[in-house]
Design a protein around this motif. Structure first.
Motif, PDB file in Angstrom:
ATOM      1  N   ILE A   1      46.154  53.108  51.622  1.00 46.72           N
ATOM      2  CA  ILE A   1      45.210  52.905  50.518  1.00 46.72           C
ATOM      3  C   ILE A   1      45.131  54.108  49.593  1.00 46.72           C
ATOM      4  O   ILE A   1      44.596  54.014  48.495  1.00 46.72           O
TER       5      ILE A   1
ATOM      6  N   TRP B   1      51.690  47.318  44.902  1.00 44.67           N
ATOM      7  CA  TRP B   1      51.507  48.089  46.137  1.00 44.67           C
ATOM      8  C   TRP B   1      50.811  47.237  47.200  1.00 44.67           C
ATOM      9  O   TRP B   1      51.133  47.324  48.380  1.00 44.67           O
ATOM     10  N   ASN B   2      49.854  46.421  46.770  1.00 41.39           N
ATOM     11  CA  ASN B   2      49.042  45.661  47.722  1.00 41.39           C
ATOM     12  C   ASN B   2      49.645  44.320  48.128  1.00 41.39           C
ATOM     13  O   ASN B   2      49.001  43.550  48.828  1.00 41.39           O
TER      14      ASN B   2
ATOM     15  N   TYR C   1      51.276  41.505  50.143  1.00 40.29           N
ATOM     16  CA  TYR C   1      51.292  41.368  51.599  1.00 40.29           C
ATOM     17  C   TYR C   1      52.162  40.204  52.043  1.00 40.29           C
ATOM     18  O   TYR C   1      53.124  40.368  52.782  1.00 40.29           O
TER      19      TYR C   1
ATOM     20  N   PRO D   1      46.943  53.730  45.745  1.00 43.58           N
ATOM     21  CA  PRO D   1      46.195  52.933  44.751  1.00 43.58           C
ATOM     22  C   PRO D   1      44.819  53.498  44.454  1.00 43.58           C
ATOM     23  O   PRO D   1      44.355  53.430  43.303  1.00 43.58           O
TER      24      PRO D   1
ATOM     25  N   VAL E   1      41.895  48.740  47.537  1.00 42.23           N
ATOM     26  CA  VAL E   1      42.269  48.465  48.928  1.00 42.23           C
ATOM     27  C   VAL E   1      42.879  47.058  49.024  1.00 42.23           C
ATOM     28  O   VAL E   1      42.279  46.088  48.572  1.00 42.23           O
ATOM     29  N   ALA E   2      44.057  46.975  49.592  1.00 39.90           N
ATOM     30  CA  ALA E   2      44.701  45.673  49.749  1.00 39.90           C
ATOM     31  C   ALA E   2      43.880  44.792  50.685  1.00 39.90           C
ATOM     32  O   ALA E   2      43.299  45.291  51.654  1.00 39.90           O
TER      33      ALA E   2
ATOM     34  N   VAL F   1      51.715  48.213  53.492  1.00 40.90           N
ATOM     35  CA  VAL F   1      50.595  47.281  53.614  1.00 40.90           C
ATOM     36  C   VAL F   1      50.909  46.174  54.621  1.00 40.90           C
ATOM     37  O   VAL F   1      50.075  45.821  55.460  1.00 40.90           O
TER      38      VAL F   1
ATOM     39  N   SER G   1      57.113  50.836  49.678  1.00 34.91           N
ATOM     40  CA  SER G   1      55.986  50.370  48.874  1.00 34.91           C
ATOM     41  C   SER G   1      56.059  50.933  47.471  1.00 34.91           C
ATOM     42  O   SER G   1      55.789  50.240  46.489  1.00 34.91           O
TER      43      SER G   1
ATOM     44  N   LYS H   1      35.774  43.410  49.817  1.00 36.20           N
ATOM     45  CA  LYS H   1      36.904  43.777  48.965  1.00 36.20           C
ATOM     46  C   LYS H   1      36.656  43.415  47.496  1.00 36.20           C
ATOM     47  O   LYS H   1      37.117  44.092  46.582  1.00 36.20           O
TER      48      LYS H   1
ATOM     49  N   ILE I   1      48.867  48.719  41.337  1.00 36.88           N
ATOM     50  CA  ILE I   1      47.998  48.363  42.465  1.00 36.88           C
ATOM     51  C   ILE I   1      48.375  46.976  42.995  1.00 36.88           C
ATOM     52  O   ILE I   1      48.488  46.766  44.200  1.00 36.88           O
ATOM     53  N   TYR I   2      48.613  46.066  42.053  1.00 30.23           N
ATOM     54  CA  TYR I   2      49.011  44.705  42.443  1.00 30.23           C
ATOM     55  C   TYR I   2      50.283  44.735  43.293  1.00 30.23           C
ATOM     56  O   TYR I   2      50.360  44.106  44.349  1.00 30.23           O
TER      57      TYR I   2
END
Lengths: 293, 364, 278
Positions: free
Chosen positions: C255, C209-210, C212, C258, A116-117, C228, C77, A167, C206-207
Motif C-alpha cells: 500500500i 497498482w491495485n 487484483y 499508492p 489501499v487496494a 497486491v 506491480s 475502503k 493507483i488503479y
C-alpha cells in the motif's frame, strides 16, 4: 457539443483511433461476444464438445436456488456497504466542513485509504478479526461474544461489509466535502436568521442541496460494491462459509475458473453485462441532468 | 504585399446560404473595414479569406493567385483574433516566433524579426513572459506582433479590439492604424463598431444579412448611404427614417405619420410613389416658424454636454412619427415644447420604400 | 459563518478524530504486526505497541516472502501500474484528439465503441477474456498484464471534455501559423494537457497498482505475481503455517506506493478523481 474548427485529413484520424479500437475489439468486444455465444452452449462433461441449447443455461440459472441466493447475497452486501460507507462519510464530511483549524490535516488523514487496494483492505480486516488471535476477535470473545466468521455466515457477511465500506469511505468523504463546500454560506445564514436550528438547517437546507452529490455517490457506491469488491471477498472468505458471501461477481469467477462450468458462467456474465449497462445508463443520464442543475 | 480580390463569394451551410455573393476589390496596401451587426456574415467572409472556412462558390484571389483551395499557411496571410488566441504555454517571444519556426527560418533571422516587431510594438520588456502575465492591451500587441513578424501579403483582423475596455480600445485603434500605415500591408478588418470602422477604414464594407450593402469611403457611406440599412447603421443617433408618399408638387412628402415634409432643395417627379425620407438628427436646426421644414414635439431630452438630443414625435403625427434632433449643447428646451426645425440643405435622403435603395433625387 | 463556537466545534473535532482512528487503526495494527514475531501474534492477545523486529521482517519479506520475495512482486506491480497508466493515457489522448478535431466517416461509431467499454468491466467477462489472452500466448507476461486493461472510455472522455474547452481560435491561429494536425498536437495540445495528464496519471497509477482479479487469472508463475495479488497467497491458512509479520510487512509495502502518490500529489489526485467522474 462539437468543435467548429477541424482538420482535414482522410487517414490520420483512423491511425489515431486504431490502438484504442484494436484493444477494445480484441479484449472487450470479442470476449463479450464469446460470452454471449457460450451462454447458449452446453459443453459435455469432459469439455470435448458442446451443444447449442438456446436459453437453457439461463433457464437453468434462474431456477438454480444457489444463483438466486447469490442475487440476494449481493443485494444485502451492496446495500449494506453503500449505506454504511455513505452515512459514515457524510458524518465525517459534515464535521470536517465545520472545523477550520486542522481541516487540511483531517482531510489528508481521511483520504489516503482510497489508495489501499480492496484485496489488501480484506487482508487488513481479516487480520484484526481472525477468530483465533485477531485483536478485535480476541476482545469480542473475551467479552463473551461467540465470534467465528469462518463458521458463521452472518458474521462473515458483516466482516466483508465492514472491510468494503471502510475502503470506500475516503472517496465518499472527498465528494461529500466538496459538495458541502459548494453550498453558498449565505443560504445557511439565511436559514439561521429564519430561526432554523442546526439540526433543522441540515435536513431542510444542506441535505436537499447535497442531493446531486448524494445521488451520484449512490450510483458510484452501488457499482463499487457490485464489481470492485471481488478482491475483498476472495481474500477474506472465498465466498463462504456455505456460500454466505458468494456475490454474483464472485460466482462468475468460481463457476468459470474453479467449477469449470463454462455455459453457466457465460450466462452469468451476460446477466451481469445487462446490470452494468443499466447502471451506466443511469449514471450518464443523471450526469447529463447534473450539468443543468 | 498584395491586392485582394473577392468575387461573388457565397457560403452555404447545409441548405442555408449565409453569404449571398459578395464582391470586393482591395488595392495593394489598402485598409478595408467590414462592418455590420452580429450575424451579418462579416466574420465568415473574413474566415473564408483566411482559409478557415471553405468557399462554397466564387473566388478569392490574394496577390493575383486564386487561393480557394489553399491551406491558411499557403495563403501568405496573418490573422489577429478577437480573443488574441495566444498560445498560453509559450512565452511572448515563442508566440511570435512560432510561425517563423514552422517556416523553417534560421534562429538568427527569427530573433531579428521578432526583435524588430517587439521594438515597434514596445514589447521588448515582456518577451520572456507568458501571455497570462500580460495586460489586455499587451496581449493585443503580442497578437499583432505575431502577425507582423510574418511579413505577410495581408493582415486579417477579426474584431481585435472588442475584448478591451473603451479607453484602451481608442488607443489600440490608433496604434493599429499607425502600424498599418508604416508597414503598408493590405488589411481586412472586421468589426461591429461603427466608430472603429469609420476611423480605421480607407474604404468601408457595410454588410447586412450576408450582402455587402455598400462599399465606399467612410465619408461617402455617411453622406450618401446606399440603403436604409446603411443609413440607419452608420451614424449615432441613427438617421430618422419615415415612410412617406411623394406629393403632387414633387417637392412635398406626405408622411404616413400624418404631417407633410417640404424640403426646400429636393424633388421627385413621380407623384404618389412610396418612399422613405431620411434625415440625420445632426442635420436639423431650430428655425423660425416660417422657415421650418418639420415641427418636433419634444417628449424627452438627453443632455450630453456638447450636444442636446431632443426625442419626440412630429407635431400632428397620428401614428409613429418618432423623431430625434441633435441640437447644440446650450439649447434651452423643455419637455412639451414644439420645436420648428429646418433641415440643412442637401441633407435629405430618399429611399425606395419597396427596395430600400437610395433614390437619386433631382434638386428641387 | 453560523455558530462556529465552543461545544459544536469540540464535538466536530472529537468525531473527526474518532473517524480517523477507525480509518487508521487497521494500518497501525499491520505496522505493529510487521514489527513483532509470528509467535507473538498467534498467542493472543497480540501486542498493541511496535516490537523490535520491523527491519528483520521487512528484509525477509523483500528477499524471501512466501513464494517469491516482495522485491520481485513490487517490480512487477510497478511495471504493470506504469504500463497501464501510460498506455491508457497515450491511447486515450490520441483517440480523443481524433474524435474532437477531425470529421470522418464512422466517427460516432468509434465514439460509441469506446463508450461501450464502460459496460464491460473485466469482472463480467472473466472466462472469455482469459481465453483470448491465453490464445494470444500472453499468460505470465507483462503484455498480458497490461494490454487488455489499457482501453479507457473514462480517460478518452476526460481528454475530449478538456479539448472542448480549448478555444477554437487557438487551432485557427496554429493553422494560420502553418501548423498541421500533428504539429498542433505536439506543440500546442500536448503542452496544454500536462496538468490533466498528470492528474489522470495519479488515478490510473493507483488503479493499475491495485489490480487484483486480472493478475490472479493470468499470472500462474510466482515470479510474475504482483504484490497486491501475491499477498493473497501469503495469508497463513493455519496458525502453524505461514508467517503473519512477513505477510503484514508485505501488505505495508503493497500500500505504500499508492498512498505515497495520494499524499504527495494530493492536489493532482483530487483533481484526477473529480475530473474522471464528470
Amino acid at each position: 457539443m462539437e468543435k467548429r474548427v477541424t482538420f482535414d485529413n482522410k487517414v490520420l484520424p483512423y491511425v489515431l483511433l486504431l490502438p484504442q479500437i484494436a484493444v477494445t475489439v480484441v479484449f472487450f468486444f470479442w470476449p463479450a461476444i464469446q460470452a454471449l455465444y457460450q451462454s447458449l452452449l452446453l459443453p459435455d462433461p469432459f469439455g470435448l464438445s458442446s451443444r447449442f441449447v438456446w436459453f437453457d443455461n439461463f433457464k437453468h440459472l434462474l431456477s438454480d436456488p444457489y444463483y438466486l441466493q447469490s442475487f440476494q447475497t449481493t443485494a444485502v452486501f451492496t446495500i449494506a456497504v453503500t449505506a454504511i460507507s455513505m452515512s459514515f462519510s457524510l458524518l465525517l464530511a459534515v464535521m470536517a466542513d465545520q472545523v477550520i483549524k486542522g481541516s487540511s490535516t483531517y482531510k489528508m488523514l481521511l483520504i489516503w485509504p482510497y489508495a489501499v487496494a480492496p484485496a489488501i483492505a480484506g487482508v487488513l480486516w481479516l487480520f484484526m478479526f481472525q477468530p483465533s488471535f485477531g485483536v478485535l476477535a480476541y476482545y469480542m470473545k473475551a467479552s463473551g461474544y461467540n465470534w467465528n466468521p469462518v463458521l458463521d455466515g452472518g458474521q462473515a457477511m458483516t466482516l466483508v461489509v465492514i472491510a468494503a465500506a471502510w475502503k470506500q469511505v475516503s472517496y465518499n468523504f472527498l465528494f461529500f466535502l466538496a459538495g458541502l463546500q459548494a453550498i453558498p454560506k449565505s443560504l445557511i445564514e439565511a436559514a439561521a436568521i429564519d430561526g432554523a436550528g442546526k439540526w433543522r438547517r441540515f435536513w431542510t437546507i444542506v441535505f436537499p442541496l447535497l442531493s446531486p452529490t448524494t445521488f451520484f455517490l449512490l450510483v458510484v457506491n452501488l457499482t463499487y460494491a457490485f464489481f470492485d469488491t471481488f478482491g475483498i471477498i476472495h481474500t477474506m472468505t472465498s465466498g463462504g462459509p456455505g456460500r454466505s458471501t458468494t456475490v454474483l461477481v464472485y460466482k462468475v469467477y468460481a463457476d468459470g475458473f474453479v467449477g469449470q462450468d463454462l455455459g453457466s458462467s457465460a450466462a452469468q456474465s451476460v446477466i451481469l453485462m445487462i446490470v452494468v449497462a443499466v447502471l451506466t445508463v443511469i449514471q450518464f443520464r443523471f450526469i447529463e441532468r447534473r450539468v443543468h442543475y | 504585399m498584395a491586392a485582394i480580390s473577392i468575387r461573388d463569394v457565397r457560403k452555404t451551410y447545409g441548405n442555408t446560404e449565409v453569404i449571398h455573393g459578395v464582391s470586393i476589390d482591395i488595392a495593394d496596401g489598402e485598409f478595408i473595414v467590414i462592418v455590420g451587426p452580429s450575424g451579418c456574415g462579416k466574420s465568415t467572409l473574413l474566415r473564408m479569406v483566411a482559409g478557415l472556412e471553405r468557399i462554397t462558390s466564387g473566388t478569392v484571389e490574394i496577390g493575383g493567385r486564386v487561393v480557394n483551395d489553399l491551406e491558411p499557411r499557403e495563403r501568405d496571410i496573418a490573422m489577429v483574433f478577437q480573443n488574441y488566441a495566444l498560445y498560453p504555454h509559450m512565452s511572448v517571444f515563442d508566440n511570435m516566433a512560432y510561425g517563423l519556426k514552422i517556416m523553417g527560418k534560421s534562429k538568427a533571422e527569427i530573433r531579428e524579426r521578432v526583435d524588430k516587431a517587439a521594438a515597434m510594438l514596445q514589447l521588448e520588456p515582456y518577451l520572456e513572459r507568458k501571455p497570462r502575465a500580460l495586460s489586455g492591451g499587451q496581449r493585443q500587441r503580442v497578437a499583432m506582433g505575431r502577425a507582423l513578424v510574418r511579413d505577410p501579403a495581408a493582415f486579417l483582423f477579426d474584431e481585435p479590439l472588442s475584448n478591451l475596455d473603451a479607453k484602451l480600445r481608442v488607443q489600440m485603434r490608433l496604434e493599429i492604424k499607425q502600424m498599418q500605415q508604416s508597414v503598408g500591408t493590405t488589411s481586412l478588418y472586421v468589426t461591429h463598431d461603427q466608430v472603429e470602422a469609420m476611423t480605421l477604414a480607407d474604404r468601408l464594407v457595410v454588410m447586412h444579412d450576408g450582402v455587402a450593402e455598400q462599399v465606399a469611403t467612410p465619408m461617402e457611406v455617411y453622406s450618401e448611404p446606399a440603403t436604409t440599412f446603411v443609413a440607419g447603421f452608420i451614424g449615432s443617433p441613427a438617421m430618422n427614417i419615415l415612410p412617406a408618399k411623394v406629393g403632387q408638387s414633387g417637392g412635398e412628402f406626405q408622411l404616413a405619420a400624418g404631417p407633410a415634409i417640404r424640403p426646400r432643395d429636393i424633388a421627385l417627379s413621380d407623384a404618389g410613389r412610396d418612399v422613405l425620407v431620411g434625415v440625420r438628427p445632426e442635420h436639423l436646426a431650430v428655425a423660425d416658424a416660417g422657415d421650418a421644414d418639420v415641427e418636433l414635439q419634444v417628449l424627452a431630452i438627453e443632455t450630453l454636454g456638447a450636444d442636446t438630443l431632443a426625442h419626440g414625435r412630429l407635431a400632428g403625427a397620428t401614428n409613429g412619427g418618432e423623431f430625434i434632433a441633435r441640437l447644440p449643447g446650450g439649447a434651452s428646451l423643455k419637455v412639451g415644447d414644439v420645436l420648428p426645425l429646418a433641415i440643412e440643405p442637401g441633407r435629405v435622403h430618399l429611399f425606395d420604400a419597396a427596395s430600400n435603395q437610395r433614390i437619386a433625387a433631382a434638386a428641387g | 459563518m453560523v455558530e462556529k463556537r465552543g461545544i459544536g466545534t469540540i464535538i466536530s473535532h472529537v468525531v473527526l478524530i474518532a473517524g480517523i482512528a477507525v480509518m487508521c487503526f487497521p494500518i497501525y495494527l499491520a505496522f505493529v504486526a510487521a514489527s513483532v514475531s509470528h509467535r507473538e501474534i498467534i498467542r493472543p492477545p497480540m501486542p498493541l505497541v511496535p516490537g523490535p523486529h520491523l527491519v528483520d521482517n521487512f528484509v525477509t519479506a523483500i528477499t524471501e516472502g512466501t513464494n517469491v520475495g516482495a522485491a520481485t512482486m513490487m517490480f512487477n506491480s510497478l511495471v504493470m501500474a506504469m504500463g497501464i497508466a501510460i498506455g491508457k493515457i497515450a491511447i486515450s489522448i490520441i483517440s480523443a484528439y481524433a474524435i474532437v478535431y477531425f470529421r470522418f466517416p464512422f466517427r460516432m461509431l468509434a465514439f460509441w465503441a469506446i463508450f461501450m467499454t464502460l459496460m464491460l468491466p473485466v469482472e463480467v467477462r472473466i472466462v472469455p477474456t482469459y481465453e483470448v489472452v491465453a490464445s494470444l500466448k500472453m499468460l505470465n507476461s507483462y503484455t498480458g498484464l497490461i494490454l487488455p486493461l489499457i482501453a479507457s472510455a473514462t480517460a478518452t472522455f476526460l481528454f475530449r471534455q478538456f479539448f472542448m474547452t480549448i478555444p477554437d481560435e487557438l487551432v485557427e491561429a496554429a493553422r494560420v501559423d502553418g501548423a498541421g494536425p500533428l504539429r498542433f498536437f505536439k506543440d500546442i495540445l500536448l503542452p496544454l494537457s500536462v496538468t490533466n495528464i498528470a492528474a489522470l496519471f495519479v488515478i490510473l497509477f493507483i488503479y493499475g497498482w491495485n489490480q487484483y482479479l486480472w493478475p490472479l487469472l493470468i499470472t500462474t508463475r510466482p515470479e510474475m505475481n504482483t504484490i497486491v495479488m501475491g499477498l493473497n497467497q501469503m495469508i497463513p491458512t493455519a496458525d502453524d503455517y505461514g508467517n503473519w509479520p512477513i505477510t503484514m510487512a508485505s501488505a505495508l509495502m503493497a500500500i505504500l506506493p499508492p498512498i505515497a502518490v495520494v499524499v504527495f500529489m494530493q492536489r493532482l489526485f483530487v483533481k484526477g478523481l473529480v475530473e474522471t467522474e464528470k
